[in-house]
Design a protein around this motif. Structure first.
Motif, PDB file in Angstrom:
ATOM      1  N   SER A 250       0.827  -1.208   0.000  1.00 35.90           N
ATOM      2  CA  SER A 250       0.000   0.000   0.000  1.00 35.90           C
ATOM      3  C   SER A 250       0.861   1.257   0.000  1.00 35.90           C
ATOM      4  O   SER A 250       0.572   2.228  -0.704  1.00 35.90           O
ATOM      5  CB  SER A 250      -0.926   0.002   1.218  1.00 35.90           C
ATOM      6  N   VAL A 251       1.939   1.241   0.802  1.00 35.77           N
ATOM      7  CA  VAL A 251       2.855   2.388   0.819  1.00 35.77           C
ATOM      8  C   VAL A 251       3.467   2.577  -0.563  1.00 35.77           C
ATOM      9  O   VAL A 251       3.554   3.705  -1.076  1.00 35.77           O
ATOM     10  CB  VAL A 251       3.955   2.202   1.880  1.00 35.77           C
ATOM     11  N   LYS A 252       3.879   1.490  -1.201  1.00 39.74           N
ATOM     12  CA  LYS A 252       4.491   1.584  -2.533  1.00 39.74           C
ATOM     13  C   LYS A 252       3.496   2.152  -3.544  1.00 39.74           C
ATOM     14  O   LYS A 252       3.866   2.972  -4.404  1.00 39.74           O
ATOM     15  CB  LYS A 252       4.972   0.207  -2.990  1.00 39.74           C
TER      16      LYS A 252
ATOM     17  N   ALA B  37      11.398  14.365   0.013  1.00 43.44           N
ATOM     18  CA  ALA B  37      11.195  13.672   1.281  1.00 43.44           C
ATOM     19  C   ALA B  37       9.770  13.124   1.316  1.00 43.44           C
ATOM     20  O   ALA B  37       8.843  13.731   0.777  1.00 43.44           O
ATOM     21  CB  ALA B  37      11.419  14.619   2.457  1.00 43.44           C
ATOM     22  N   ILE B  38       9.629  11.956   1.945  1.00 33.00           N
ATOM     23  CA  ILE B  38       8.326  11.298   2.043  1.00 33.00           C
ATOM     24  C   ILE B  38       8.043  10.991   3.503  1.00 33.00           C
ATOM     25  O   ILE B  38       8.887  10.414   4.200  1.00 33.00           O
ATOM     26  CB  ILE B  38       8.288   9.997   1.222  1.00 33.00           C
ATOM     27  N   LEU B  39       6.858  11.379   3.949  1.00 34.39           N
ATOM     28  CA  LEU B  39       6.405  11.060   5.299  1.00 34.39           C
ATOM     29  C   LEU B  39       5.258  10.062   5.190  1.00 34.39           C
ATOM     30  O   LEU B  39       4.247  10.342   4.556  1.00 34.39           O
ATOM     31  CB  LEU B  39       5.926  12.316   6.036  1.00 34.39           C
ATOM     32  N   VAL B  40       5.433   8.892   5.784  1.00 37.82           N
ATOM     33  CA  VAL B  40       4.392   7.857   5.758  1.00 37.82           C
ATOM     34  C   VAL B  40       3.657   7.892   7.094  1.00 37.82           C
ATOM     35  O   VAL B  40       4.280   7.825   8.163  1.00 37.82           O
ATOM     36  CB  VAL B  40       5.001   6.467   5.520  1.00 37.82           C
ATOM     37  N   HIS B  41       2.326   7.982   7.019  1.00 41.97           N
ATOM     38  CA  HIS B  41       1.534   8.137   8.248  1.00 41.97           C
ATOM     39  C   HIS B  41       0.335   7.199   8.233  1.00 41.97           C
ATOM     40  O   HIS B  41      -0.341   7.041   7.209  1.00 41.97           O
ATOM     41  CB  HIS B  41       1.052   9.580   8.383  1.00 41.97           C
ATOM     42  N   ASP B  42       0.067   6.587   9.368  1.00 40.92           N
ATOM     43  CA  ASP B  42      -1.117   5.739   9.527  1.00 40.92           C
ATOM     44  C   ASP B  42      -2.345   6.611   9.733  1.00 40.92           C
ATOM     45  O   ASP B  42      -2.372   7.444  10.650  1.00 40.92           O
ATOM     46  CB  ASP B  42      -0.956   4.799  10.733  1.00 40.92           C
TER      47      ASP B  42
ATOM     48  N   THR C 147       3.954   6.986  13.859  1.00 41.74           N
ATOM     49  CA  THR C 147       4.094   7.647  12.554  1.00 41.74           C
ATOM     50  C   THR C 147       3.729   9.110  12.775  1.00 41.74           C
ATOM     51  O   THR C 147       3.043   9.421  13.742  1.00 41.74           O
ATOM     52  CB  THR C 147       3.174   7.033  11.477  1.00 41.74           C
ATOM     53  N   PRO C 148       4.222  10.011  11.908  1.00 46.01           N
ATOM     54  CA  PRO C 148       4.861   9.753  10.630  1.00 46.01           C
ATOM     55  C   PRO C 148       6.287   9.228  10.745  1.00 46.01           C
ATOM     56  O   PRO C 148       6.988   9.498  11.715  1.00 46.01           O
ATOM     57  CB  PRO C 148       4.832  11.111   9.932  1.00 46.01           C
ATOM     58  N   GLN C 149       6.658   8.457   9.703  1.00 45.66           N
ATOM     59  CA  GLN C 149       8.018   8.006   9.520  1.00 45.66           C
ATOM     60  C   GLN C 149       8.528   8.686   8.247  1.00 45.66           C
ATOM     61  O   GLN C 149       7.935   8.522   7.187  1.00 45.66           O
ATOM     62  CB  GLN C 149       8.085   6.489   9.387  1.00 45.66           C
ATOM     63  N   GLY C 150       9.595   9.453   8.372  1.00 43.90           N
ATOM     64  CA  GLY C 150      10.049  10.265   7.256  1.00 43.90           C
ATOM     65  C   GLY C 150      11.415   9.855   6.728  1.00 43.90           C
ATOM     66  O   GLY C 150      12.318   9.519   7.508  1.00 43.90           O
TER      67      GLY C 150
ATOM     68  N   ASP D  58       6.994  -2.009   9.079  1.00 43.47           N
ATOM     69  CA  ASP D  58       6.965  -0.567   8.854  1.00 43.47           C
ATOM     70  C   ASP D  58       8.099  -0.174   7.915  1.00 43.47           C
ATOM     71  O   ASP D  58       8.963  -0.993   7.573  1.00 43.47           O
ATOM     72  CB  ASP D  58       6.997   0.223  10.168  1.00 43.47           C
ATOM     73  N   ASP D  59       8.091   1.075   7.491  1.00 44.04           N
ATOM     74  CA  ASP D  59       9.089   1.527   6.523  1.00 44.04           C
ATOM     75  C   ASP D  59      10.465   1.677   7.149  1.00 44.04           C
ATOM     76  O   ASP D  59      11.479   1.534   6.460  1.00 44.04           O
ATOM     77  CB  ASP D  59       8.622   2.835   5.886  1.00 44.04           C
TER      78      ASP D  59
END
Length: 235
Positions: A85-87, A99-104, A161-164, A186-187
């Motif tokens: 899903s993140v991809k 930069a990318i911040l992934v958040h639930d 999260t976020p994980q950046g 997680d990432d």
């Protein structure tokens, strides 16, 4: 640094005991997913929201209703795993992403302060994962309950999260994992597997994840407290 957020909204309501996806549940009258997206709009150039395929249209409707359509660049269907899903979300980002911040999406109490610390951490170290130090004593045990050891909690952190990450590094980490059939929770774990160091930054005890009805009650109480605090400051 040009940053974008990926907000994952493809959860369910099973453990919450709800008949709908928990990210659609209202908190003080506002859907949880809206509360998850909105704080990023002040600090990131845009966002991609990942939804269950059958909920993409409903997600788009909610985003439009709360005035976030200009910030949310796309709503894309998720994959079979969180990693997939993140991809999918990453693939929908503009080419200028640095930069990318992934958040639930279930972490609907995230604040601009936490997001800001993550962004600063990316600039300083190349990565930044919101986290809090554990306060309970943690023991490692066998399946039958027999304790094997007591872990040093001063070295233990609960990931949030976020994980950046730098965009190029997160893409590379996902590509390596896909080639080698590595699946992570997680990432941060993907970037670790790729061989790059991952750095933590201060999260928040309030940055909880909606999982059970108790979490929903806590979130309501936190929001009520924030509203009362803001009202007093405005007096």
């Amino acid at each position: 640094m040009i940053s974008y957020a990926i907000v994952l909204g493809g959860g369910s309501g099973q453990r919450m005991g709800a008949e709908v996806n928990k990210v659609f549940l209202p908190l003080r009258g506002v859907p949880a997913i809206v509360r998850s997206i909105a704080p990023f709009s002040a600090l990131c150039r845009g966002a991609v929201v990942v939804a269950r395929a059958e909920e993409v249209e409903h997600m788009q409707t909610l985003i439009a209703r709360y005035g976030l359509s200009r910030f949310v660049l796309a709503v894309v269907p998720g994959g079979g795993t969180r990693q997939a899903s993140v991809k999918n979300g990453m693939d929908a980002l503009p080419a200028d992403a640095e930069a990318i911040l992934v958040h639930d999406g279930a972490r609907c109490l995230v604040t601009e302060e936490v997001i800001g610390r993550v962004l600063s951490g990316i600039v300083e170290n190349g990565s930044a994962v919101a986290a809090v130090q554990v306060t309970d004593t943690i023991k490692r045990a066998q399946p039958d309950g027999r304790v094997l050891e007591t872990l040093n909690r001063s070295e233990l952190y609960a990931m949030q999260t976020p994980q950046g990450f730098l965009a190029a590094e997160l893409f590379a980490a996902h590509e390596k994992a896909a080639r080698e059939n590595y699946l992570a929770t997680d990432d941060a774990a993907l970037v670790e597997y790729w061989g790059k160091p991952v750095f933590l930054t201060e999260g928040s005890r309030e940055n909880l994840k909606l999982t059970t009805p108790v979490d929903l009650a806590f979130a309501e109480a936190i929001l009520r407290h924030r509203e009362e605090k803001e009202a007093l400051q405005g007096c």
